[in-house]
Design an enzyme around this catalytic site. Sequence first.
Site, PDB file in Angstrom:
ATOM      1  N   CYS A 135       2.289   5.042   8.701  1.00 41.33           N
ATOM      2  CA  CYS A 135       3.436   5.113   7.599  1.00 41.33           C
ATOM      3  C   CYS A 135       3.248   3.749   6.868  1.00 41.33           C
ATOM      4  CB  CYS A 135       4.875   5.257   8.347  1.00 41.33           C
ATOM      5  SG  CYS A 135       6.011   4.833   7.116  1.00 41.33           S
ATOM      6  N   CYS A 171       1.012   6.299   0.722  1.00 43.43           N
ATOM      7  CA  CYS A 171       1.919   7.135   1.394  1.00 43.43           C
ATOM      8  C   CYS A 171       1.254   8.078   2.184  1.00 43.43           C
ATOM      9  CB  CYS A 171       3.156   7.555   0.702  1.00 43.43           C
ATOM     10  SG  CYS A 171       4.477   8.101   1.569  1.00 43.43           S
TER      11      CYS A 171
HETATM   12  N1  DGL Z   1       5.035   8.396   5.002  1.00 42.92           N
HETATM   13  C1  DGL Z   1       5.621   7.210   4.584  1.00 42.92           C
HETATM   14  C2  DGL Z   1       4.523   6.004   3.978  1.00 42.92           C
HETATM   15  O1  DGL Z   1       3.326   6.206   4.596  1.00 42.92           O
HETATM   16  C3  DGL Z   1       6.678   6.961   3.901  1.00 42.92           C
HETATM   17  C4  DGL Z   1       7.697   8.109   3.194  1.00 42.92           C
HETATM   18  C5  DGL Z   1       8.965   7.841   3.285  1.00 42.92           C
HETATM   19  O2  DGL Z   1       9.450   7.615   4.453  1.00 42.92           O
HETATM   20  O3  DGL Z   1       9.672   7.352   2.169  1.00 42.92           O
HETATM   21  O4  DGL Z   1       4.729   5.253   3.270  1.00 42.92           O
END
Ligand code: DGL
Length: 260
Positions: free
Chosen positions: A66, A176
């Site tokens: 993430c 993301c």
């Molecule tokens: N998947 C996450 C990232 O890589 C974030 C998405 C979220 O939770 O808003 O930033």
Amino acid sequence: MFDSGVGGLSVLREIRRELPAEDLLYVADSAFGPYGDKPNSLIQARAAAIVRWLERQRVKLIVVACNTATGVAIDGLRAGTDTPVVAIEPAIKPAARHTKSGVIGVLATAPTLASARFERLVSTHGTGVTVLEQPCPGLAEQIDKGELSSPLARSLVEEYVRPLIERGADTLVLGCTHYPFVASAIQAAAGPAVHLIDPAEAVAREVRRRLLALDLLAPTSRSGTERFWTSGAPGEVRAVTAQLWQRDVDVEHLPPESLV
Ligand code: DGL
């Protein structure tokens, strides 16, 4: 490994390809995600709680799948654990190398783009190129619902991608881990000449390098397994995980002590 929701499955996919023998534990923090519209303090507390829980499962390495958790919490996470940590972050360096127009666009959450870590990344690797930052409110939420090609998902992608292309970007960073699941919509909105960069493969190679250096690689004679947990509703997360992972899975509920 963990993410705010199902986005990190785009990283899990690459790690599975790179390391077929490893057992993989995946946590989707769906009760508290998406992180993109949450305060840094909550993201930091959640990431720390999940890392503690993963340590109790005696994992040999933790992957922060993430970008948002990396951006706002990675220093605290590394300081708080002896377990090696590999963390994804927006691929500014490869994008700056690839661009011909000298303009790159970064699609990411608002906390990622606001983080001091992101600012450092841009000042270190983005010199000589224009870096356009594009927050994408609402997009990760659509993906967490499995709505990859809903009218709303498509119009959000259009809305976020078009201004970057109009301003000359020829390279887009998927900053993301949710966004690779809408890569075809992003490509369609950007046009065929625009290059998309997803660092998940590089993260998978880094996981291999770290495990090799620590002499912790699983014997290649075995087949690795995957197990999935969520802080949210296991039934809902199970349906979307099966959709994105393209096989039937069990999703377990995280125990209450990991929810504080
Ligand atoms: N998947 C996450 C990232 O890589 C974030 C998405 C979220 O939770 O808003 O930033």
